[in-house]
Design a protein around this motif. Structure first.
Motif, PDB file in Angstrom:
ATOM      1  N   ARG A   1       0.834  -1.203   0.000  1.00 52.54           N
ATOM      2  CA  ARG A   1       0.000   0.000   0.000  1.00 52.54           C
ATOM      3  C   ARG A   1       0.872   1.257   0.000  1.00 52.54           C
ATOM      4  O   ARG A   1       0.600   2.216  -0.730  1.00 52.54           O
ATOM      5  CB  ARG A   1      -0.912  -0.033   1.224  1.00 52.54           C
ATOM      6  CG  ARG A   1      -2.125   0.851   1.146  1.00 52.54           C
ATOM      7  CD  ARG A   1      -3.066   0.658   2.338  1.00 52.54           C
ATOM      8  NE  ARG A   1      -3.682  -0.673   2.340  1.00 52.54           N
ATOM      9  CZ  ARG A   1      -3.400  -1.645   3.214  1.00 52.54           C
ATOM     10  NH1 ARG A   1      -2.515  -1.448   4.177  1.00 52.54           N
ATOM     11  NH2 ARG A   1      -4.003  -2.808   3.137  1.00 52.54           N
ATOM     12  N   GLU A   2       1.926   1.255   0.792  1.00 54.44           N
ATOM     13  CA  GLU A   2       2.829   2.407   0.852  1.00 54.44           C
ATOM     14  C   GLU A   2       3.565   2.617  -0.462  1.00 54.44           C
ATOM     15  O   GLU A   2       3.721   3.751  -0.920  1.00 54.44           O
ATOM     16  CB  GLU A   2       3.830   2.256   2.001  1.00 54.44           C
ATOM     17  CG  GLU A   2       3.271   2.667   3.332  1.00 54.44           C
ATOM     18  CD  GLU A   2       2.767   4.105   3.338  1.00 54.44           C
ATOM     19  OE1 GLU A   2       3.540   5.044   3.034  1.00 54.44           O
ATOM     20  OE2 GLU A   2       1.584   4.295   3.656  1.00 54.44           O
ATOM     21  N   ALA A   3       4.067   1.549  -1.061  1.00 52.48           N
ATOM     22  CA  ALA A   3       4.774   1.673  -2.342  1.00 52.48           C
ATOM     23  C   ALA A   3       3.842   2.213  -3.418  1.00 52.48           C
ATOM     24  O   ALA A   3       4.226   3.087  -4.209  1.00 52.48           O
ATOM     25  CB  ALA A   3       5.357   0.330  -2.767  1.00 52.48           C
ATOM     26  N   LEU A   4       2.608   1.729  -3.446  1.00 53.52           N
ATOM     27  CA  LEU A   4       1.636   2.246  -4.419  1.00 53.52           C
ATOM     28  C   LEU A   4       1.277   3.699  -4.109  1.00 53.52           C
ATOM     29  O   LEU A   4       1.199   4.533  -5.009  1.00 53.52           O
ATOM     30  CB  LEU A   4       0.373   1.381  -4.427  1.00 53.52           C
ATOM     31  CG  LEU A   4       0.528  -0.014  -5.026  1.00 53.52           C
ATOM     32  CD1 LEU A   4      -0.704  -0.862  -4.712  1.00 53.52           C
ATOM     33  CD2 LEU A   4       0.771   0.058  -6.528  1.00 53.52           C
ATOM     34  N   ALA A   5       1.067   4.004  -2.835  1.00 52.48           N
ATOM     35  CA  ALA A   5       0.640   5.343  -2.440  1.00 52.48           C
ATOM     36  C   ALA A   5       1.717   6.399  -2.635  1.00 52.48           C
ATOM     37  O   ALA A   5       1.416   7.586  -2.734  1.00 52.48           O
ATOM     38  CB  ALA A   5       0.170   5.335  -0.985  1.00 52.48           C
TER      39      ALA A   5
END
Length: 120
Positions: A61-65
């Protein structure tokens, strides 16, 4: 971690110009919305069938966000899916031809064969 879900996100977002813009402008909000509304929908099935168990990990989620395509590559996201989506999002920000593609290659240059496993 689900490479399938990462790749599904990249694949589905890249095919909808409105979603590409939403992801560019509000990545954290868009990732949250997509995970809640679209992650469990079956590909190529518009009749409301869905699963219930697919979720991003915090790291995914962090990498995408944060649009961290280097981290996505490290986690096994397919390089063609990341490249095509991020070209659509960021090529316009570069003045030189193939500007984003060159930046993508530069940021991934520290990888050598064998690359991270991209099998889902």
């Amino acid at each position: 971690m689900s490479k399938y879900l990462l790749n599904k996100f990249l694949f589905t977002v890249d095919r909808d110009p409105e979603w590409v813009e939403r992801y560019r402008e509000d990545p954290r909000g868009f990732v949250s919305w997509w995970e809640k509304e679209k992650a469990n929908r079956l590909l190529n099935c518009h009749a409301g069938e869905a699963s219930t168990w697919l979720r991003f990990t915090h790291e995914e989620r962090e990498a995408l966000a944060t649009h961290d395509y280097v981290r996505l590559f490290e986690m096994g996201a397919h390089p063609f899916l990341t490249l095509t989506l991020f070209i659509g999002m960021f090529e316009r920000d570069y003045d030189e031809p193939l500007g984003f593609q060159k930046e993508y290659a530069r940021r991934l240059a520290h990888f050598s064969l064998p690359y991270p496993d991209i099998a889902t």
